[in-house]
Design a protein around this motif. Sequence first.
Motif, mmCIF file in Angstrom:
data_model
loop_
_atom_site.group_PDB
_atom_site.id
_atom_site.type_symbol
_atom_site.label_atom_id
_atom_site.label_comp_id
_atom_site.label_asym_id
_atom_site.label_seq_id
_atom_site.Cartn_x
_atom_site.Cartn_y
_atom_site.Cartn_z
ATOM 1 N N SER A 201 0.836 -1.205 0.000
ATOM 2 C CA SER A 201 0.000 0.000 0.000
ATOM 3 C C SER A 201 0.869 1.252 0.000
ATOM 4 O O SER A 201 0.551 2.241 -0.661
ATOM 5 N N SER B 66 -7.677 9.952 -5.183
ATOM 6 C CA SER B 66 -7.899 8.528 -5.465
ATOM 7 C C SER B 66 -6.696 7.646 -5.130
ATOM 8 O O SER B 66 -6.819 6.627 -4.456
ATOM 9 N N SER B 67 -5.517 8.041 -5.603
ATOM 10 C CA SER B 67 -4.350 7.165 -5.506
ATOM 11 C C SER B 67 -3.578 7.310 -4.205
ATOM 12 O O SER B 67 -2.767 6.457 -3.870
ATOM 13 N N LEU C 162 -6.685 6.457 -0.924
ATOM 14 C CA LEU C 162 -7.103 5.045 -0.869
ATOM 15 C C LEU C 162 -6.094 4.167 -0.136
ATOM 16 O O LEU C 162 -6.473 3.428 0.784
ATOM 17 N N GLU D 160 -6.699 2.057 3.379
ATOM 18 C CA GLU D 160 -6.421 0.621 3.514
ATOM 19 C C GLU D 160 -5.433 0.344 4.647
ATOM 20 O O GLU D 160 -5.615 -0.593 5.427
ATOM 21 N N GLU E 144 -14.964 10.544 -5.417
ATOM 22 C CA GLU E 144 -13.937 9.759 -4.729
ATOM 23 C C GLU E 144 -13.964 9.994 -3.226
ATOM 24 O O GLU E 144 -13.827 9.043 -2.440
ATOM 25 N N SER F 122 -16.879 8.124 -1.856
ATOM 26 C CA SER F 122 -16.603 6.691 -1.812
ATOM 27 C C SER F 122 -15.689 6.318 -0.637
ATOM 28 O O SER F 122 -15.978 5.395 0.132
ATOM 29 N N LEU F 123 -14.580 7.052 -0.491
ATOM 30 C CA LEU F 123 -13.606 6.732 0.555
ATOM 31 C C LEU F 123 -14.166 6.987 1.953
ATOM 32 O O LEU F 123 -13.975 6.175 2.868
ATOM 33 N N TYR G 104 -14.721 4.129 4.776
ATOM 34 C CA TYR G 104 -14.028 4.237 6.068
ATOM 35 C C TYR G 104 -15.017 4.227 7.236
ATOM 36 O O TYR G 104 -14.826 3.488 8.208
ATOM 37 N N HIS H 46 -17.529 -2.542 1.796
ATOM 38 C CA HIS H 46 -17.027 -2.454 0.415
ATOM 39 C C HIS H 46 -18.190 -2.568 -0.577
ATOM 40 O O HIS H 46 -18.279 -1.792 -1.545
#
Length: 426
Positions: free
Chosen positions: A54, A236-237, A240, A244, A375, A378-379, A383, A402
């Motif tokens: 990650s 996003s990158s 995320l 995680e 995004e 979504s995150l 969470y 998820h």
Amino acid sequence: MKIPSFIRGNLLLKMTSLNAVVVSIRLLISAVVQRLLYDYVGAVGLYKIGQLRSLSQLLMSISSLGTFSGLVKYVAEYRSDKAQLQKLFSTTLVFTIFGVLGSCITLLVFSDRISDYLFASNEFSYIIKLTAVIIPFIAVQRVFNGVINGLSEYKKFAKIDLVSYLLTVSLTLLFLFQYNLDGVLIAISITPIIQVLVLLFFFFRVLRDYIIFKDIKLKSPMAKSLFAFTVMSFVSSILLPLVEIDIRSMLEERMSGRDAGVWTNMTFISKNYMVFSGSLFTLYVLPKFAGIYSANNFKKEVFNIYKTILPLFAAGMILVYLFRHLIIELLYPGLTEMAPLFKWQLVGDFIRLASLVLLNQFLAKKLVRSFIFSELFSLALFYVLAQLLVAPYGVEGIVIAHFIRYVLYFFVVSFLVFRYFKKQRK
């Protein structure tokens, strides 16, 4: 063997069929490697490997300041305009220098703290320092991959991807047998060096045709255009992998390292079959959407993509679900608690695939606000739901989160995409 005519006439099918061969080989090898890793380092060791992966994913975006999607978009648009390409690559160089320096300094100065955050111990701070030294290779690999994807060189991409994977797997196994968990972490850290060397071996001539290295200057004439992608990439990158990492740490703290390992194993399986779609987005979908401006043409292309890849993806997922107990026994013997996770993960990933096809329109048309909103939604949803559902449902609560996340995400992205076309008509 001759390729059937219906595949030869459809670029997406040609990419899909070639990609399927590469991914199938990767999946077979990955299954063997994952079983060996489990036998040698256990579920707790796999959780630590997941944390480092990650971090590596995080550094791919930070080290190039998130220019990857911008490179794909603008290389696809300007591939015949050498002057614009030089402006693009000069700007990318400036962004990358800042990204590499910032990442290296941060990892070197805070290596103990980062190690403690990732692994609940500062004994792996040397891995963090080693990763810091490798960051320039991470950035170069990411930038060159953006060029390959922008040119839609899917055959070369498949070759580079497979050869890089075989070499890095060999290195991982060699270090595993020699140094156990520490060896695997070292192998993951130095993997970008191998990836860059393989990429240059297969692709240097093509790169030289498009990038006139001697004419690249420390100037950033396209800074404003690329900065929009930096912002989108941050959301996003970068966020995320942080989410995680935090969820794994939460599972390790509130439940056990084994439970953190169980969820890591589930995400590992998911990421392996999602690789099948990832390269299709950057090699085909993003460049294609960049050249579509009407709602009707967009709908036709989305329908073409859905009818081509969703049935294939669904069939593969059904097989994974039907053979889930065999997969667990082969890869992670004894981790029977993984079985209930499959249904939520697989259905969630299927909806995620359908959503990501539409999401590429935000990147293709540089719809920064829509991308960031979807995004972050979504995150944040993932969470919060993970934190709430882990108490009553354990690790299964994470994959339920998820699934719920991507059901709602699909509707949000669909609404924003078609609102964009409605505004365009007005």
